[in-house]
Structures are given as C-alpha cells and as structure tokens.
Design a protein around this motif. Structure first.
Motif: not given
Ligand code: SAM
Ligand code: DTB
Ligand code: SF4
Length: 338
Positions: A136-143, A164-171, A201-208
């Motif tokens: 949550x905190x990092x997503x706010x930073x990303x946005x 990863x999907x939540x990070x992607x959604x944050x931008x 983890x790299x697989x999750x990043x790619x998938x997102x």
C-alpha cells in the motif's frame, strides 16, 4: 556485415563466420545462446569483440544516447537475507537501519531527480519481500512519482501472489530483481533464498505486465565461466529482461566479500559487450562500481554497448559519481542523456 536487425532476433549462426565463435545448438533455434557461443565471444580479441558489440548496439539503439535512472533507498538496512555483497543485511551489513521513508521525502527526491535530468526513478527497499501493507505504501509512492512524469522502478525483494498486479495498477513500469550470479555460484554468496526463488518472482513480474530489470554482479571471486553462465540465464529467458544492470562489486566493509579481489577492468568491459551482443534489444546498465572507474574505462563500457546508468551521487547505500562528473564526461564523449 549486419548480424542483427531491430525487428528480428540476432542470428547466432551468422557468427560462425568468425573462427572463435561457436554456433547456437540447432535444436534450440537461433534464439538460444549456448555456453560455447558466449564463451567464443568472451575469447575474441578485444577489438573484435568491441566491433561486434558496436554493430549490434547500432542496429538496435541510438548510438550516442544513455538513459539516466536515479536511485533512492526508501527503506535501508536490517534485511533478514544474507547476500554476501550487501551492506543492508542484518547479518553482516553496516548500513544503519532506517524505517520506510515518508511519501513527502520520496516525492521531494523524485522531483530533484527529474530536475537533475533523470527519466526514471528507482526505489529500493531492504526487505526479503514486502508485506501487503508495505505494498500500500509503495503503491502510493509509485503513483506520486509517476504523476511527476517519471518512469518508475522498484526493487523490493521477493513478491507474493497478487503483489505484482497491485504495483502495476499503481503505475509501476519496471521491477528490479537480479539473478546476481551463476546458478552454480549462487549458493556460495547467498544461503537464505535460492536463485529459483528469484526466477519465481521474475515470473510474477512478467505475468503482471511489468517490465523486467534483471542482471547481476561481477567481481565476487567468480570465474569467467560463472559470468558466462549468468549471461546465458539472462539471454535465454523467454523474453530477455528489458533492462540488464551489470554491477561491479562495491566491497562493503563488514560483508563476507569486503576483501574480494577486483575484477580486471577489461574483463568487466567484455562482460558488458557480451551482454550487449546476447541481449540486443535490452538496455544494458553500467551499474554499481562506477565511482572507482576512471573516465576511460567508463567510455569503453559505453563503446561496448552500455546505454544506461544510475545517475546521482548515491546508489542505495554506496557511492556513485557526482552528477557533474557524468555530465562532463557525456559532453566530452558527445553522449546525449535520455
Ligand atoms: N532487496 C532487494 C533485492 O535483493 O532484490 C533490493 C535491493 S538489492 C541492494 C539490489 C541489487 O543491488 C542486488 O541484487 C545486487 O545486484 C546489487 N548490489 C547490492 N549490493 C551491491 C554491492 N555491494 N556492489 C554491487 N552491487 C550490489
Ligand atoms: C542494481 O542492479 N543495482 C542497483 C539497483 N539495481 C537497485 C543497486 C546497487 C547497489 C549498490 C550498493 C549500495 O548502494 O548499497
Ligand atoms: Fe536484503 Fe536485497 Fe541486500 Fe539481499 S541484496 S541482503 S535481499 S537488501
């Protein structure tokens, strides 16, 4: 000879014209880099390797552009992992432990990075992996950073499903997670997680749908064979990383690698060149360790195909050259920062 074009993968068999170069294994097709082919590149006379790296570089990238990313450690020290190179491990590192930075501090640093000329802002946290509330905190930073018009990158350790999907959604544009070294050497440097964990983890990043920033470190006492093996892992990924950081070990006091012997500078340049040739479309990042490199060595790295750097006088805990030193060097070399 044009050995690669921007739209097609490099045709490794075309390299067989050169006596030292083995071809890719037939059954795996031209996209797969064999250890023999990569070894052949490493063993070329230096000028031949540089020539080949320039050919590939110019076929895929603007010849004189270098992309700038600025780093910020958003959570420093106290990491439970035991990575032998890292100042932030609670087991041996000397980096002072700090809690997660406030959003305001992050925005101020990102704004300064933008004004300094960086196009991407990379935030690093010394975690084994983030908890859901950390996301949550990092997503706010990303946005917020994205809102400043910068590309975003984070490196937070291992991700759990859904993060990863939540990070992607944050931008989020890029996730940095390095393989660091050869599979056969990994266990000698790190015992608290496996390289397979990194692949997961790299697989999750790619998938997102997040772009992958993945490379490694040299100068940890590894053999050339280990360097080649690391490059084979990277270059043979189904989609090679968009960004490939090549770090030269900064020997951190208190770490098991504090006294590692430095790598021969020409071997470092060869590593950059072989990364460039084997991953033609990737951005190759001349990463940690530039403070100890003179301008001439860094210029050879650019000539070998490095086309991105970390910019600003601090990495995460370690030193990086002053921005003015980089801009002066770019001016002398006719490099345009991007
Ligand atoms: N905890 C996260 C992780 O392990 O992915 C992010 C931070 S970690 C510091 C990011 C990368 O920096 C490491 O994977 C390693 O490649 C590089 N690195 C760390 N310490 C280094 C050092 N002393 N010298 C060179 N590179 C280093
Ligand atoms: C990467 O491959 N290198 C950067 C970035 N990704 C996060 C980090 C380098 C860290 C160097 C040691 C330090 O500053 O503590
Ligand atoms: Fe922790 Fe990352 Fe450092 Fe390893 S490299 S000790 S995971 S911060």
């Amino acid at each position: 000879m044009n050995i690669a074009t921007p739209s097609t993968p490099i045709n490794i068999s075309a390299l067989s014209k050169f006596p030292n170069l083995a071809t890719a294994t037939a059954d795996e097709g031209a996209k797969r880099w064999s250890i023999a082919a990569l070894t052949g590149l490493f063993e070329l006379p230096f000028a031949d390797l540089m020539f080949r790296a320039q050919e590939v570089h110019r076929a895929h990238h603007a010849a004189n552009k270098v992309q700038l990313s600025t780093l910020l450690s958003i959570k420093t020290g106290g990491c439970p992992e035991d990575c032998g190179y890292c100042s932030q491990s609670a087991r041996h590192g000397e980096a002072e432990r700090e809690s997660l930075l406030d959003l305001d501090e992050v925005i101020a640093a990102a704004q300064a990075a933008k004004e300094g000329g960086a196009s991407r802002f990379c935030m690093g946290a010394a975690w084994r992996g983030p908890k859901d509330r950390d996301i949550d905190n990092v997503a706010a930073m990303i946005s917020a950073v994205k809102g400043l018009g910068l590309e975003t990158c984070v490196t937070l350790g291992m991700l759990k499903d859904g993060q990863a999907a939540r990070l992607k959604d944050a931008g989020l544009d890029y996730y940095n997670h390095n393989l660091d070294t050869a599979p056969e050497f990994y266990g000698q440097v790190i015992s608290t997680h496996s390289q397979q964990d990194r692949f997961d983890t790299l697989g999750k990043v790619r998938e997102a749908g997040i772009k992958v920033c993945c490379g490694g470190i040299v100068g940890m006492g590894e053999t050339r064979a280990a360097r080649i093996s690391l490059l084979a892992e990277l270059a043979n990924m189904e989609t090679p990383p968009e960004s490939v950081p090549i770090n030269n070990l900064i020997p951190m006091p208190g770490t098991p690698l504090a006294d590692a012997p430095p790598i021969d500078p020409f071997e470092f340049v060869r590593m950059i060149a072989v990364a460039r040739i084997s991953m033609p479309e990737s951005m190759v990042r001349l990463s940690a360790g530039r403070t100890e490199m003179n301008d001439e060595l860094q210029s050879l790295c650019f000539l070998a195909g490095a086309n991105s750097i970390f910019y600003g006088d601090k990495l995460l805990t370690g030193d990086n050259p002053e921005a003015t030193r980089d801009t002066q060097l770019f001016g002398r070399l006719g490099i345009q920062p991007a």
